[in-house]
Design an enzyme around this catalytic site. Structure first.
Site, short mmCIF file in Angstrom:
data_model
loop_
_atom_site.label_atom_id
_atom_site.label_comp_id
_atom_site.label_asym_id
_atom_site.label_seq_id
_atom_site.Cartn_x
_atom_site.Cartn_y
_atom_site.Cartn_z
N HIS A 123 14.51 3.83 1.60
CA HIS A 123 15.31 3.60 0.39
C HIS A 123 15.54 2.11 0.18
O HIS A 123 15.76 1.36 1.13
CB HIS A 123 16.67 4.29 0.51
N CYS A 191 10.90 1.70 -3.34
CA CYS A 191 10.91 1.75 -4.80
C CYS A 191 11.02 0.35 -5.41
O CYS A 191 11.56 -0.56 -4.80
CB CYS A 191 12.08 2.60 -5.29
N ARG A 200 6.25 0.94 -7.11
CA ARG A 200 6.47 0.86 -5.68
C ARG A 200 6.20 -0.57 -5.19
O ARG A 200 5.25 -1.20 -5.63
CB ARG A 200 5.56 1.83 -4.91
#
Length: 223
Positions: A123, A191, A200
């Site tokens: 994340h 991300c 990405r």
């Protein structure tokens, strides 16, 4: 304007005000969950994984390699560029539930130090945001992997922004699916932009050093 209309208007205004207050409270609660509570949950999950990893090291100081199961703590990443105390336990798997515990190893990709591509996703926002500053890595930076069977140091060789559909970056030879690997590489995926997921951010690295468990961490790295 009659008293009936005035009363109806006042009721409507009060209703709208109450709705706005309720909506604001819900949005505040949701923001608290995303920005604070998910980080707290991940912090405790990481603490448990790290404690288990260290206990395994004490029990088997020379290291042993077991077939990882989804959710297992696999190894520990150290990236000095992101802070002297930056360390994250990598868990096995990249489903959303697993990634909420920390960076996840793509099943089927190489393990640290092996020929092929050791690929990890994480994340960039919420749930501890382990890869929040991944865009700060530059060529030459070191990424250290503390594994059961020793220490592996990778050196960053490239980074780029790609479409989410370009899944071949986690192939054994990044970007070249079907090709047989001969090198030992690492790919970190998150991300982009930080609070979005339209693209990405991918960082690639090459293995440059291996140390046995007895040799301890690389020079300059405190554990």
């Amino acid at each position: 304007m009659s008293s009936t209309w005035r009363a109806a208007g006042a009721t409507a205004v009060r209703g709208l005000a109450e709705l706005m207050l309720t909506t604001g409270a819900l949005l505040a609660a949701f923001a608290f969950y995303l920005l604070v509570w998910t980080n707290v949950q991940t912090h405790y999950a990481q603490a448990d994984h790290l404690e288990e990893f260290r206990a395994e090291q004490r029990q088997h100081p020379q290291g042993r390699t077991l077939e990882p199961r989804t959710g297992d703590g696999l190894n520990v990443l150290h990236i000095p560029r992101l802070g002297v105390d930056w360390e994250w336990v990598v868990v096995e798997g990249v489903d959303l539930e697993t990634l909420n515990d920390g960076p996840g190893h793509f099943p089927g990709t190489a393990l640290p130090g092996k020929v092929g591509n050791y690929a990890v996703a994480g994340h960039r926002a919420t749930h501890g945001e382990p890869f929040a500053a991944l865009d700060q890595l530059v060529e030459g930076d070191k990424v250290h992997v503390e594994a059961a069977d020793g220490w592996y140091t990778y050196q960053v060789t490239w980074s780029r922004i790609i479409a989410p559909t370009q899944v071949d970056v986690v192939a054994p030879v990044p970007g070249q699916p079907g090709r047989r690997p001969t090198a030992r590489t690492m790919t970190l995926v998150t991300c982009h932009p930080r609070w979005g997921s339209t693209e990405r951010l991918v960082v690639g690295a090459q293995l440059v050093e291996r140390r046995s468990p007895a040799a301890g961490p690389p020079d300059g790295l405190e554990v």
